[in-house]
Design a protein around this motif. Structure first.
Motif, PDB file in Angstrom:
ATOM      1  N   ILE A  87      -0.780  -4.314   1.832  1.00 34.52           N
ATOM      2  CA  ILE A  87      -1.423  -3.075   1.344  1.00 34.52           C
ATOM      3  C   ILE A  87      -1.806  -2.543  -0.086  1.00 34.52           C
ATOM      4  CG2 ILE A  87      -1.817  -0.408   2.286  1.00 34.52           C
ATOM      5  CD1 ILE A  87      -0.836  -1.255   5.022  1.00 34.52           C
ATOM      6  N   GLU A  88      -0.994  -2.664  -0.295  1.00 32.58           N
ATOM      7  CA  GLU A  88      -0.139  -2.313  -1.711  1.00 32.58           C
ATOM      8  C   GLU A  88       1.168  -2.983  -2.724  1.00 32.58           C
ATOM      9  OE1 GLU A  88      -1.315  -1.736  -4.527  1.00 32.58           O
ATOM     10  OE2 GLU A  88      -1.621   0.700  -4.964  1.00 32.58           O
ATOM     11  N   ASP A  89       0.785  -3.699  -3.637  1.00 32.80           N
ATOM     12  CA  ASP A  89       1.647  -4.207  -3.950  1.00 32.80           C
ATOM     13  C   ASP A  89       2.349  -4.288  -5.119  1.00 32.80           C
ATOM     14  OD1 ASP A  89       3.190  -6.178  -5.821  1.00 32.80           O
ATOM     15  OD2 ASP A  89       2.683  -7.960  -4.525  1.00 32.80           O
ATOM     16  N   PHE A  90       3.427  -3.333  -5.733  1.00 36.41           N
ATOM     17  CA  PHE A  90       3.347  -2.586  -6.833  1.00 36.41           C
ATOM     18  C   PHE A  90       3.233  -3.098  -8.405  1.00 36.41           C
ATOM     19  CE2 PHE A  90       4.129   0.476  -3.891  1.00 36.41           C
ATOM     20  CZ  PHE A  90       3.139   1.423  -4.087  1.00 36.41           C
ATOM     21  N   SER A  91       3.203  -4.525  -8.406  1.00 36.53           N
ATOM     22  CA  SER A  91       3.529  -6.139  -9.044  1.00 36.53           C
ATOM     23  C   SER A  91       2.558  -5.870  -9.841  1.00 36.53           C
ATOM     24  CB  SER A  91       3.973  -7.358  -8.990  1.00 36.53           C
ATOM     25  OG  SER A  91       3.191  -7.883  -7.680  1.00 36.53           O
ATOM     26  N   ALA A  92       1.104  -5.149  -8.856  1.00 38.26           N
ATOM     27  CA  ALA A  92      -0.001  -5.012  -9.149  1.00 38.26           C
ATOM     28  C   ALA A  92      -1.347  -4.147  -8.771  1.00 38.26           C
ATOM     29  CB  ALA A  92      -0.797  -7.026  -9.162  1.00 38.26           C
TER      30      ALA A  92
END
Length: 210
Positions: free
Chosen positions: A30-35
């Motif tokens: 859902i969300e990958d905080f590396s991108a």
């Protein structure tokens, strides 16, 4: 001619490959905080006299959520702080999944973390309580992944404490609906209902068991 041990090794390799492929297919990011796909911001309790504070930043491949949940003097009860998305981009479809998995690290054992998504509001629900919410218990001191079944979420919760009033398990009408799971529209990570300092780092949020 292939030996029996060779055939056994080949079957083992194929089984491992199939298991890995299944494991990869069973997760939807859902969300990958590396991108990061979404924009994130802080929001503190708006109650007059509220003294909670927080900051939110996506940096070093994680969402950094820091601050403090403080007592609201006029209520004599803890307020809330949130890290929430501020954009209108579509969200990944997790309607085929069993729940959410969050890979994160908390600095302390603060007990008021929660996560919510969507805009659902049930008949008779509290005035400020929108979306499906569940408690979240991240690992402390090191990154770990916690899984929260969608059956733990409810849209009938107390807007003063964040605690559920009616649960999805007790009545399916309060469970996340398919429309919301296909596109959550919004998501918030909360520190709520418990006084204390907050420092949470989040790497990824995903659907699991998809």
């Amino acid at each position: 001619m292939e030996s029996a041990s060779g055939r056994t090794a080949a079957r083992g390799f194929l089984l491992c490959t199939a298991a890995l492929a299944y494991a990869q297919a069973s997760t939807i990011v859902i969300e990958d905080f590396s991108a990061a796909r979404h924009e994130w911001e802080a929001m503190n309790d708006p109650v007059m006299g509220g003294q909670s504070y927080s900051s939110v930043a996506v940096q070093n491949d994680v969402l950094n959520f820091t601050g403090s949940c403080e007592i609201v003097p006029s209520l004599q009860a803890p307020g809330f702080i949130t890290a929430r998305n501020s954009d209108s981009e579509d969200w990944a479809d997790v309607s085929s999944c069993k729940g959410l998995s969050i890979t994160a690290k908390a600095a302390t054992n603060y007990a008021g973390y929660r996560i919510s998504f969507g805009h659902a509001h049930p008949i008779g629900g509290k005035f400020f309580a929108y979306g499906y919410k569940a408690n979240m218990r991240p690992t402390v001191g090191s990154f770990g992944t916690v899984s929260i079944p969608f059956t733990n979420f409810t849209d009938f919760w107390d807007d003063a404490t964040g605690d559920p009033i009616h649960t999805c398990i007790s009545n399916p009408r309060y469970c996340p609906d398919m429309k919301t799971l296909r596109n959550m529209k919004t998501m918030s990570i909360w520190a709520e209902g418990v006084k204390g300092k907050v420092h949470l780092e989040v790497k990824t949020i995903a659907g699991y068991g998809c």
